[in-house]
Design an enzyme around this catalytic site. Structure first.
Site, PDB file in Angstrom:
ATOM      1  CE  LYS A  11       0.894   1.477   4.381  1.00  8.73           C
ATOM      2  NZ  LYS A  11       1.720   2.604   4.695  1.00  8.73           N
ATOM      3  CG  ASP A 152      -0.824  -0.238   8.408  1.00 12.36           C
ATOM      4  OD1 ASP A 152      -1.681   0.576   8.785  1.00 12.36           O
ATOM      5  OD2 ASP A 152       0.342   0.083   8.090  1.00 12.36           O
TER       6      ASP A 152
END
Ligand code: ATP
Length: 311
Positions: A11, A152
Site C-alpha cells: 500500500k 494495518d
C-alpha cells in the site's frame, strides 16, 4: 485443495495525518490508503503433521508451521517473528487445525519501507489459511483477528482505496481512486517508525509549523474521480520529522516533480517516496532516470490496484 498461491500487495498512503497522541502511546491517525500492484508471493501448502514437519510453534502455539523466506535481503525473519507465521499460528491455534502448514514467502516489497510489507503478508496468510482449511470466517471476522497482529492488517485484508482512522483499523471503503502510475524510490537508509513518531511535535507551541493535510477534501476528490485535485491534496505530517533528518527524502520528492510527477510524497513513516503520474510514458522515463541516478537504491514502477481483484 491442499495448495494455494496469493499475491500480497503493498500500500501507499495518499494522505497521512496524525491527530493526537493517545494515553496508551498509540497515535490517532487519519489516512487515505491505496493498494498498488507491487506484491510478495505467498504459497501455502497443507501438510500432514509428521516427522517432516518442524514443530515451529512458540508461545503456546501448537500449530506445525514451516516458513521459508526468499528475498528480503536478510532483513525478514524466517521464524515466529514473521507476521506471516504469526497470522497462520493465530488462526490454526484458535480453530485447532490438526494439519501442518508450509509457507513459502517470496519477498518483492521493499522491507521497512513504509509500504506495509509485513502487514500485507499477514493479511494474505489469514485469508489463505481461512480458505485452505475451510474455517469459514467472513472478511469482518478476519479483520478482527488481523488487528491483533498489526494496525494495518485489517486494511490489507480489505484492499483498494480506503479511509483509515483510529490507529488505522477503523476503515471506510472509498470508490476506486482514479487511475495513476506510481514510481517508488527508496533511498538506502533505515528510518525507524519509533524514531519518527517520538520526534513528531503536535503540541500547541508547534501548531503553526505543522501543515495538516485536508483528508476530508482528498476523500471528496476521490469520490469525484478527480486525479489532479486528489494529488494536489496529498500530504504526510510525518515528513516534518523525516525530511529534516534525512534530506535525501526531500531530494527524491523534488526530482520526481522535475520528472513530471503530478505530485510526490513519502509513504507511511518512510523512507520510500512515491510519485503519481498521469501518463505511463512519462512514468517510464522517470523510472529510467531514477534507475541511473544516485538518490535511490531501489526503484519500482507500478500502478494503483483495484479492490475487486485484490487476491
Ligand atoms: P509499515 O508501512 O506497516 O510501517 P513497513 O513497510 O515500514 O511497514 P515492513 O516491511 O512490514 O515495514 O517490516 C518491518 C519489520 O517487520 C522488518 O524489519 C522485519 O524485521 C519485520 N517483519 C516481520 N514479518 C515480516 C514480513 N513478512 N515481511 C517483512 N518484514 C517483516
Amino acid at each position: 485443495m491442499d495448495q494455494l498461491t496469493w499475491r500480497a500487495r503493498a500500500k501507499i498512503n495518499l494522505g497521512l495525518d496524525v491527530l493526537r497522541k493517545r494515553p496508551d502511546g498509540y497515535h490517532d491517525l487519519r489516512m487515505v490508503m491505496q493498494t498498488i500492484d507491487l506484491y510478495d508471493e505467498i504459497a501455502l501448502r497443507a501438510t500432514e503433521p509428521g516427522v517432516d514437519v518442524i514443530r515451529g510453534g512458540t508461545e503456546g502455539s501448537g500449530a506445525a508451521i514451516r516458513l521459508c523466506v526468499q528475498g528480503g535481503e536478510g532483513l525478514v525473519p524466517a521464524d515466529s517473528h514473521n507476521l506471516a507465521y504469526r497470522a497462520a499460528a493465530l488462526l490454526m491455534d484458535e480453530f485447532a487445525i490438526r494439519r501442518g502448514l508450509d509457507i513459502m514467502l517470496m519477498k518483492r516489497i521493499p522491507v521497512a519501507a513504509g509500504l506495509a510489507g509485513g502487514s500485507t503478508d499477514a493479511a494474505a496468510v489469514l485469508r489463505g489459511v481461512n480458505q485452505l482449511f475451510n474455517i469459514g470466517l467472513d472478511e469482518r471476522e478476519l479483520m478482527e483477528r488481523g488487528v491483533r497482529i498489526g494496525a494495518d492488517v485489517p486494511y490489507c485484508i480489505m484492499g483498494g482505496t480506503a479511509l483509515a482512522e483510529g490507529i488505522g483499523e477503523r476503515l471506510t471503503r472509498l470508490p476506486q481512486a482514479p487511475r495513476a502510475y506510481v514510481l517508488l524510490a527508496k533511498p538506502p537508509i533505515q528510518v525507524s517508525t519509533k524514531f519518527v513518531y517520538s520526534n513528531l511535535r503536535l503540541g500547541d507551541e508547534d501548531a503553526q509549523s505543522i501543515q495538516h493535510p485536508d483528508i476530508d477534501a482528498q476523500v471528496q476528490a476521490i469520490r469525484e474521480g478527480d486525479l489532479y485535485r486528489m494529488a494536489e491534496l496529498m500530504g504526510n505530517v510525518l515528513e516534518t520529522v523525516t525530511i529534516p533528518a534525512f534530506p535525501v527524502i526531500g531530494e527524491i520528492r523534488e526530482q520526481m516533480m522535475r520528472c513530471g510527477a503530478v505530485n510526490a510524497m513519502m509513504s507511511g513513516s518512510g523512507p520510500t517516496v512515491f510519485g503519481l503520474f498521469d501518463d505511463p510514458e512519462k512514468a517510464r522515463e522517470a523510472y529510467t532516470e531514477f534507475s541511473k541516478g544516485e538518490l535511490a537504491g531501489e526503484v519500482y514502477l507500478t500502478e494503483f490496484y483495484t479492490a475487486e481483484t485484490v487476491a
